[in-house]
Design an enzyme around this catalytic site. Structure first.
Site, short mmCIF file in Angstrom:
data_model
loop_
_atom_site.label_atom_id
_atom_site.label_comp_id
_atom_site.label_asym_id
_atom_site.label_seq_id
_atom_site.Cartn_x
_atom_site.Cartn_y
_atom_site.Cartn_z
N GLU A 1 0.81 -1.32 0.04
CA GLU A 1 0.16 0.11 -0.10
C GLU A 1 0.76 1.30 -0.11
O GLU A 1 0.84 2.18 0.64
CB GLU A 1 -1.07 0.15 1.11
CG GLU A 1 -2.05 -0.96 1.09
CD GLU A 1 -3.22 -0.73 1.98
OE1 GLU A 1 -3.49 0.21 2.58
OE2 GLU A 1 -4.03 -1.77 2.23
N ASP B 1 1.35 -8.65 2.91
CA ASP B 1 0.00 -8.88 3.41
C ASP B 1 -0.76 -9.65 2.58
O ASP B 1 -1.39 -9.53 1.54
CB ASP B 1 -0.51 -7.44 3.47
CG ASP B 1 -1.84 -7.29 3.87
OD1 ASP B 1 -2.29 -8.55 4.42
OD2 ASP B 1 -2.44 -6.09 4.28
N ASN C 1 -3.43 -11.20 3.70
CA ASN C 1 -4.97 -11.21 4.34
C ASN C 1 -5.29 -12.21 4.41
O ASN C 1 -6.54 -13.04 4.25
CB ASN C 1 -5.80 -10.50 2.93
CG ASN C 1 -5.76 -8.94 3.01
OD1 ASN C 1 -5.91 -8.36 4.09
ND2 ASN C 1 -5.46 -8.39 1.85
#
Length: 590
Positions: free
Chosen positions: A329, A476, A478
């Site tokens: 991100e 990440d 998730n």
């Protein structure tokens, strides 16, 4: 504060090149006292001439007025000299010329303009590109100018807008015809609040001499100034002066990462690699109304602002003294304008991969004194699934369910793959993978397909492109430790009846599909209670996985205590810049 850019590409038009050089040239006429003394008898004429551009620029002061000339490199020198002569007449206006000036004028009243090199007059039919050599002397009437061809110059120079006490101030700098390591930096603080705006004498006091400056609490309320001189090791350009927009502000006090820095105060040795994986929360998501009112309503609005969070992120990352940093991100502007200038000052280079049709992506940084970049093998997972024959079997399986296929191919998820080589032991190569998988809680089936594509691609890179290079896989994902993705990664296989295949409901049910992981991976930081902590959720979503055949875990940097994380209810907060917590570990080569 000022910012300027110079481009080194052929594609820019003359107007674009001209405008960029104008901005740089303006900064060349603010010499300090010593420079003024040196050039008191001879002014400077700055020439920028590079082979990949058709034009060159000539900048000098004539009769108190700054002149900037954009000329063809293949033009004859005589035409430029004639133009300079006409400009000199315009500058004199209708003022009566002194007898002294007349001696250096032609019969038509225009001043004699000549260019000399090594004492000889340069022929007027010489091309501009050949005529304007470093050290040449331009004569305009009785005035003389020393030609400086392509002197070291800053093409970007900017200080961050937000400056906090206790947090490093990293100027954004880019240099042309020089190297940042050869530049000279001098920091100043105001002698008193508003001393600079009130024009007081001795309003600046010297405060530091390094590229990065960390203000203290005693600097709160004071502006900072940076004087920086570009250099190339042999010569120096003209000093630039930058002043912060506002005064130093108070920091948040103790941050969640301060105690962690006690474990990372030193850079690792050549046999150890310190790795960081961190979802830093993209600004495009932090500034949404959903984030402010639903996801992070407990976070003070100013603590969600990009400038504030960047102060915390830069301090946190620099304090880890890492060798490899995998970030998710990452806003494109943050990579270019904030993180890269800051981490460059701490011996780190970075590569960036943006998501298709989005403003954020992945960044991988590495310590340039320990590694060099060998190659990159980034892919968009959905594109690779559709177009690479490597994944044809998997594509056939999921194509049996158009709903599942459509959901998978709509995702812009990317896999960033960076192959590094140790500078001290060149036989040690490392394949660093970085990704951020699909986020939806009911998207376990999509994440499994994404991971299957990623593992097959990584297997090809480490077996065919760089045989034997061990894998370091961070990101990440998730995915909780109970997920199919983590089971596939940590246990090496996934049965066809795993519950995650049905996570999207019957309409997205995948035909029986078992997956195999060709790597022997270990979760370096184990399975923390959580790496993501927001008001409505907390869980472990982030991982650093390492090839157990090549590396072993030497140290795991403890995560912040639960009290530190929950003091402000959740993350992000005034003391923590993201809704995720970074993972940090030291890995030793076997």
């Amino acid at each position: 504060m000022y910012r300027y850019w110079i481009s080194n590409t052929r594609q820019f038009s003359s107007r674009a090149v001209w405008s960029r050089w104008l901005i740089v040239a303006r900064s060349l006429w603010c010499p300090n006292y010593l420079t003024q003394r040196f050039y008191r008898r001879m002014e400077r004429a700055v020439v920028r001439c590079v082979p990949w551009e058709s034009k060159l620029t000539i900048s000098f002061i004539l009769d108190g007025s700054q002149k900037h000339m954009l000329r063809d490199q293949t033009e004859e020198l005589g035409k430029v000299l004639a133009r300079i002569s006409k400009n000199a007449v315009k500058g004199q206006g209708k003022a009566k010329k002194s007898k002294k000036n007349k001696a250096a004028q032609a019969e038509d009243g225009e001043p004699v303009v000549r260019l000399y090199y090594n004492g000889d007059q340069v022929a007027e039919d010489a091309f501009n590109s050949d005529a304007w050599q470093d050290g040449a002397v331009l004569h305009v009437g009785d005035s003389q100018y020393k030609v400086e061809r392509n002197p070291p110059s800053f093409t970007v120079a900017e200080l961050p807008r937000s400056v906090l006490a206790g947090f490093p101030v990293c100027p954004q700098l880019a240099i042309e015809f020089g190297e940042l390591k050869h530049c000279v930096f001098t920091w100043y603080r105001e002698s008193a609040p508003n001393a600079e705006s009130e024009g007081r004498e001795d309003c600046w006091q010297e405060a530091g001499g390094e590229r990065v400056f960390t203000p203290s609490n005693s600097d709160i309320g004071l502006k900072l100034k940076l004087k920086c001189i570009p250099g190339d090791g042999a010569k120096q350009g003209v000093e630039n002066e930058l002043v912060t927009v506002g005064a130093v502000e108070a920091g948040p006090g103790t941050c969640t990462f301060d105690n962690r820095h006690m474990y990372t105060s030193k850079i690792t040795d050549d046999s150890t690699v310190r790795v960081v994986s961190y979802n830093i929360l993209a600004d495009v998501y932090a500034q949404t109304e959903l984030s402010k009112t639903v996801l992070y309503p407990y976070c003070a609005p100013y603590a969600l602002e990009l400038d504030y969070r960047q102060n915390l992120i830069k301090k946190e990352l620099s304090g880890y003294n890492a060798d490899i940093v995998c970030l998710q991100e990452v806003d494109k502007g943050v990579f270019t304008d904030s993180l890269s200038p800051a981490l460059d000052a701490f011996d780190m280079d970075g590569v960036f991969k943006i998501k298709d049709k989005q403003h954020e992506g992945l960044a991988t940084y590495f310590r340039r004194s320990k590694f060099k970049l060998v190659s990159q093998h980034d892919i968009m997972l959905s594109e690779a699934l559709l177009s690479d024959p490597l994944h044809s079997e998997l594509l056939d399986k999921i194509s049996a369910n158009p709903n599942l296929k459509e959901k998978v191919v709509q995702r812009s998820t990317i896999l960033q793959v960076t192959v590094l080589e140790s500078l001290t032991v060149p036989s040690r190569k490392l394949c660093v993978a970085n990704t951020h998988l699909y986020w939806h809680p009911k998207g376990g089936n999509v994440r499994l397909v994404q991971m299957a594509v990623a593992l097959r691609h990584l297997s090809q890179v480490t077996s065919e492109v760089h045989p034997g290079a061990p894998l370091l896989f961070s990101g990440d994902f998730n995915s909780m430790p109970s997920s199919g993705v983590f089971q596939l990664l940590s246990q090496g296989s996934l049965p066809e009846d795993h519950l995650d295949w049905a996570s999207g409901g019957p309409e997205e049910q995948c035909p029986p599909l078992a997956l195999v992981n060709p790597f022997r991976l270990v979760s370096a930081c184990g399975e923390p209670a959580y790496t993501n902590y927001v008001g409505g959720f907390h869980g472990c979503l982030d991982y650093i996985l390492v090839d157990a055949n090549a590396m072993r875990v030497e140290q795991v940097i403890p995560l912040p205590s639960h009290q530190e994380v929950s003091t402000h209810q959740g993350l992000p907060s005034v003391a923590h810049p993201s809704d995720h917590i970074s993972l940090v570990c030291d890995l030793r080569w076997n």
